[in-house]
Design a protein around this motif. Structure first.
Motif, mmCIF file in Angstrom:
data_model
loop_
_atom_site.group_PDB
_atom_site.id
_atom_site.type_symbol
_atom_site.label_atom_id
_atom_site.label_comp_id
_atom_site.label_asym_id
_atom_site.label_seq_id
_atom_site.Cartn_x
_atom_site.Cartn_y
_atom_site.Cartn_z
ATOM 1 N N LEU A 269 -19.848 38.742 -14.773
ATOM 2 C CA LEU A 269 -19.473 37.336 -14.745
ATOM 3 C C LEU A 269 -18.974 36.886 -16.104
ATOM 4 O O LEU A 269 -19.255 37.506 -17.137
ATOM 5 C CB LEU A 269 -20.670 36.474 -14.315
ATOM 6 N N ASP A 270 -18.208 35.801 -16.093
ATOM 7 C CA ASP A 270 -17.666 35.280 -17.343
ATOM 8 C C ASP A 270 -18.800 34.809 -18.250
ATOM 9 O O ASP A 270 -19.817 34.291 -17.781
ATOM 10 C CB ASP A 270 -16.700 34.123 -17.038
ATOM 11 N N GLN A 271 -18.582 34.971 -19.534
ATOM 12 C CA GLN A 271 -19.626 34.592 -20.484
ATOM 13 C C GLN A 271 -19.887 33.092 -20.479
ATOM 14 O O GLN A 271 -20.991 32.651 -20.802
ATOM 15 C CB GLN A 271 -19.220 35.032 -21.891
ATOM 16 N N GLY A 272 -18.893 32.335 -20.091
ATOM 17 C CA GLY A 272 -19.083 30.892 -20.067
ATOM 18 C C GLY A 272 -19.750 30.383 -18.809
ATOM 19 O O GLY A 272 -20.117 29.203 -18.738
ATOM 20 N N ALA A 273 -19.941 31.249 -17.788
ATOM 21 C CA ALA A 273 -20.591 30.827 -16.545
ATOM 22 C C ALA A 273 -22.103 30.868 -16.726
ATOM 23 O O ALA A 273 -22.817 31.686 -16.131
ATOM 24 C CB ALA A 273 -20.151 31.725 -15.390
ATOM 25 N N VAL A 274 -22.585 29.965 -17.570
ATOM 26 C CA VAL A 274 -24.018 29.963 -17.898
ATOM 27 C C VAL A 274 -24.884 29.655 -16.681
ATOM 28 O O VAL A 274 -25.866 30.355 -16.419
ATOM 29 C CB VAL A 274 -24.293 28.969 -19.047
ATOM 30 N N PRO A 275 -24.602 28.629 -15.875
ATOM 31 C CA PRO A 275 -25.477 28.351 -14.722
ATOM 32 C C PRO A 275 -25.548 29.523 -13.729
ATOM 33 O O PRO A 275 -26.622 29.837 -13.206
ATOM 34 C CB PRO A 275 -24.838 27.117 -14.079
ATOM 35 N N ALA A 276 -24.407 30.167 -13.464
ATOM 36 C CA ALA A 276 -24.393 31.279 -12.511
ATOM 37 C C ALA A 276 -25.227 32.452 -13.014
ATOM 38 O O ALA A 276 -26.034 33.032 -12.271
ATOM 39 C CB ALA A 276 -22.957 31.720 -12.242
ATOM 40 N N ARG A 277 -25.062 32.807 -14.280
ATOM 41 C CA ARG A 277 -25.789 33.962 -14.820
ATOM 42 C C ARG A 277 -27.283 33.678 -14.946
ATOM 43 O O ARG A 277 -28.116 34.549 -14.670
ATOM 44 C CB ARG A 277 -25.194 34.362 -16.171
ATOM 45 N N VAL A 278 -27.644 32.467 -15.336
ATOM 46 C CA VAL A 278 -29.065 32.120 -15.433
ATOM 47 C C VAL A 278 -29.709 32.096 -14.050
ATOM 48 O O VAL A 278 -30.807 32.628 -13.841
ATOM 49 C CB VAL A 278 -29.238 30.776 -16.155
ATOM 50 N N SER A 279 -29.037 31.495 -13.082
ATOM 51 C CA SER A 279 -29.592 31.436 -11.727
ATOM 52 C C SER A 279 -29.767 32.823 -11.150
ATOM 53 O O SER A 279 -30.799 33.130 -10.522
ATOM 54 C CB SER A 279 -28.676 30.599 -10.832
ATOM 55 N N LEU A 280 -28.781 33.694 -11.345
ATOM 56 C CA LEU A 280 -28.878 35.053 -10.822
ATOM 57 C C LEU A 280 -30.029 35.808 -11.465
ATOM 58 O O LEU A 280 -30.822 36.477 -10.778
ATOM 59 C CB LEU A 280 -27.561 35.788 -11.058
ATOM 60 N N GLY A 281 -30.164 35.710 -12.774
ATOM 61 C CA GLY A 281 -31.244 36.432 -13.457
ATOM 62 C C GLY A 281 -32.621 35.938 -13.074
ATOM 63 O O GLY A 281 -33.533 36.725 -12.804
ATOM 64 N N VAL A 282 -32.806 34.612 -13.042
ATOM 65 C CA VAL A 282 -34.120 34.051 -12.704
ATOM 66 C C VAL A 282 -34.476 34.334 -11.248
ATOM 67 O O VAL A 282 -35.627 34.672 -10.930
ATOM 68 C CB VAL A 282 -34.135 32.539 -12.993
ATOM 69 N N THR A 283 -33.507 34.248 -10.338
ATOM 70 C CA THR A 283 -33.776 34.494 -8.913
ATOM 71 C C THR A 283 -34.208 35.939 -8.679
ATOM 72 O O THR A 283 -35.189 36.200 -7.969
ATOM 73 C CB THR A 283 -32.536 34.172 -8.088
ATOM 74 N N THR A 284 -33.480 36.878 -9.238
ATOM 75 C CA THR A 284 -33.865 38.286 -9.062
ATOM 76 C C THR A 284 -35.203 38.593 -9.708
ATOM 77 O O THR A 284 -35.994 39.373 -9.164
ATOM 78 C CB THR A 284 -32.783 39.194 -9.651
ATOM 79 N N LEU A 285 -35.494 37.971 -10.840
ATOM 80 C CA LEU A 285 -36.774 38.207 -11.503
ATOM 81 C C LEU A 285 -37.930 37.679 -10.661
ATOM 82 O O LEU A 285 -38.953 38.367 -10.473
ATOM 83 C CB LEU A 285 -36.775 37.554 -12.879
ATOM 84 N N LEU A 286 -37.787 36.469 -10.114
ATOM 85 C CA LEU A 286 -38.850 35.910 -9.288
ATOM 86 C C LEU A 286 -39.016 36.693 -7.986
ATOM 87 O O LEU A 286 -40.145 36.907 -7.520
ATOM 88 C CB LEU A 286 -38.553 34.436 -8.983
ATOM 89 N N THR A 287 -37.914 37.130 -7.393
ATOM 90 C CA THR A 287 -38.006 37.928 -6.162
ATOM 91 C C THR A 287 -38.698 39.256 -6.414
ATOM 92 O O THR A 287 -39.532 39.704 -5.613
ATOM 93 C CB THR A 287 -36.601 38.163 -5.585
ATOM 94 N N MET A 288 -38.379 39.873 -7.523
ATOM 95 C CA MET A 288 -39.024 41.145 -7.862
ATOM 96 C C MET A 288 -40.507 40.944 -8.145
ATOM 97 O O MET A 288 -41.345 41.766 -7.739
ATOM 98 C CB MET A 288 -38.328 41.746 -9.094
ATOM 99 N N ALA A 289 -40.857 39.857 -8.808
ATOM 100 C CA ALA A 289 -42.276 39.572 -9.064
ATOM 101 C C ALA A 289 -43.025 39.309 -7.757
ATOM 102 O O ALA A 289 -44.173 39.759 -7.586
ATOM 103 C CB ALA A 289 -42.404 38.387 -10.004
ATOM 104 N N THR A 290 -42.397 38.605 -6.820
ATOM 105 C CA THR A 290 -43.032 38.361 -5.521
ATOM 106 C C THR A 290 -43.215 39.653 -4.750
ATOM 107 O O THR A 290 -44.249 39.864 -4.103
ATOM 108 C CB THR A 290 -42.172 37.375 -4.706
#
Length: 456
Positions: A269-290
């Motif tokens: 993803l583009d470096q400036g797409a901060v909301p997309a990259r943060v949402s993707l990282g946090v979502t996968t992290l929480l899913t993996m923790a669950t």
């Protein structure tokens, strides 16, 4: 012949038919005889069920009890409670010479009882039992057969929940051994000895179905125990279960791999797409923790590391690393922007200084009336080195570009010093993360699969 003779022959013929009928149906016509025999051998004052039978040939040796069983079903194997439930038909056979009787010329094969308290019974118990119950529908599923030579066969259908200590270091690539132990509670080996029946002591129902295990084999053995009160006879059956891996491959390993791969999408993803990259990282992290929490909730809290802990831990680390990579890229991009601004500011100042210098020089030239200027020729001679150099550069540009190979084309995409630091981090992560994860898979599967084969 006179009518009296005919009558005599008819009586004789009828008697022969009756005797043949009695011979062909001994079980129907000897019920009264069985009652008399039972009253004779088990009557009051003739048999005492509190006294154990004598040893072989009427000696004072230990009474020998032969044991066998038929394993009807295994309902569950609980990893969390470390127990399993079975239903089986349990049989014991011993010799009690006090119960000998006349079989009436082989017509009476055995006597059947449904009350176990009428005869002496071995005090066997299941030492690793947690719960158990008899089956009483429609009638109690139990019988006792007494044979003419004094042998007694006891059979009963029971359901048991038994303890099964498990070693989960290789979970879910493990094999478990669950035992069924039987021992005498009060009679020592000097009075009572349990032996496995010769031939086939343990039988298993065909097409035994278990949801997540496969019964590979079973072994019979002896486990006599010594305590402060003496030595007691003991039998055991070891059931070797292999865990079915396909369930865990679909429910655990494949989803974890997918989550790790999805977390790598942020590298593209583009470096400036901060909301997309943060949402993707946090979502996968929480899913993996669950996912990890759900796996641990179905397993007991043991003190050692399991194979599934290594897998989920590394997958969680990869997902967390992808999130940290974006934080590093974001920091590097802000540093790059600050450096670009500083560079543009310096260029602007340099241009201003050059402009000031040029203005000062032009003012100086205008005030100097005695100065002479050497005019440069507009057309250079063919031997001029500068003209030759320009001609050579034009020839180079006019040549068709050379076709690059696939490897060179791919290598040309790698980050160079001219690229920004944030871009270099993303490109390096696109290559490094998959390679390291593939290497981890190679080490993980080779290690635990080889350990599983060694434990067989």
């Amino acid at each position: 012949m006179t009518p009296g003779h005919y009558m005599l022959w008819a009586v004789i013929y009828f008697a022969c038919l009756c005797s043949a009928s009695l011979a062909n149906n001994p079980r129907v016509n000897f019920r009264e005889k069985e009652k008399k025999i039972l009253d004779q051998i088990l009557g009051q004052g003739k048999y005492d069920a509190r006294i154990r039978p004598s040893g072989i040939n009427g000696t004072d040796g230990a009474c020998t009890v032969n044991v066998n069983m038929f394993l009807r079903s295994i309902s569950k194997i609980d990893d969390y409670k470390m127990e399993y439930s079975v239903q089986l038909t349990f049989r014991e056979q011993w010799l009690d010479e006090r119960l000998k009787f006349d079989d009436i010329g082989g017509r009476l094969k055995y006597l059947t009882l449904t009350e176990a308290n009428r005869v002496w019974m071995p005090d066997l118990f299941f030492s690793n039992e947690k719960e158990g119950h008899f089956h009483n529908i429609i009638m109690p599923n139990v019988y006792i057969r007494i044979f003419p030579y004094g042998s007694v066969l006891y059979s009963i259908r029971i359901s048991l929940t038994l303890a099964c200590p498990m070693n989960l270091k290789l979970y879910p690539l493990d094999r478990q051994i669950c035992s069924l132990r039987m021992a005498s509670y009060g009679w020592t080996t000097a009075d009572l000895v349990f032996l496995w029946k010769e031939g086939d002591p343990v039988q298993v129902v065909k097409n035994l179905h278990l949801p997540r295990f496969t019964l590979e084999k079973f072994l019979t053995d002896y486990c006599n125990s010594k305590t402060n009160t003496g030595e007691y006879s003991c039998l055991k059956v070891d059931l070797l279960f292999k865990r079915e891996f396909s369930y865990y491959l679909i429910q655990i390993y494949t989803p974890c791999c997918m989550l790790v791969i999805v977390s790598w999408v942020s590298f593209w993803l583009d470096q400036g797409a901060v909301p997309a990259r943060v949402s993707l990282g946090v979502t996968t992290l929480l899913t993996m923790a669950t996912q990890t929490s759900g796996i641990n909730a179905s397993l007991p809290p043991v003190s050692y590391t399991k194979a599934i802990d290594v897998w989920t831990g590394v997958c969680l680390t990869f997902v967390f690393g992808a999130l940290l990579e974006f934080a590093l890229v974001n920091y590097a991009s802000r540093s790059d922007r600050a450096a670009d601004i500083h560079r543009e500011t310096m260029k602007k100042k340099r241009r201003e200084l050059e402009q000031v210098s040029l203005d000062a020089a032009s003012d100086l030239l205008e005030t100097d009336s005695n100065a002479t200027f050497a005019m440069k020729p507009l057309v250079r001679h063919p031997g001029d080195p500068l003209a030759l150099e320009k001609l050579r550069q034009c020839e180079v540009h006019m040549q068709p570009p050379k076709r690059q190979s696939c490897c060179k084309s791919w290598l040309s995409r790698l980050p160079t010093r001219q690229c920004s630091r944030s871009k270099r981090i993303d490109v390096i992560s696109r290559i490094t993360f998959p390679l390291v994860f593939a290497l981890f898979n190679l080490v993980y599967w080779s290690t635990y699969l080889f350990r599983e084969e060694e434990d067989q």
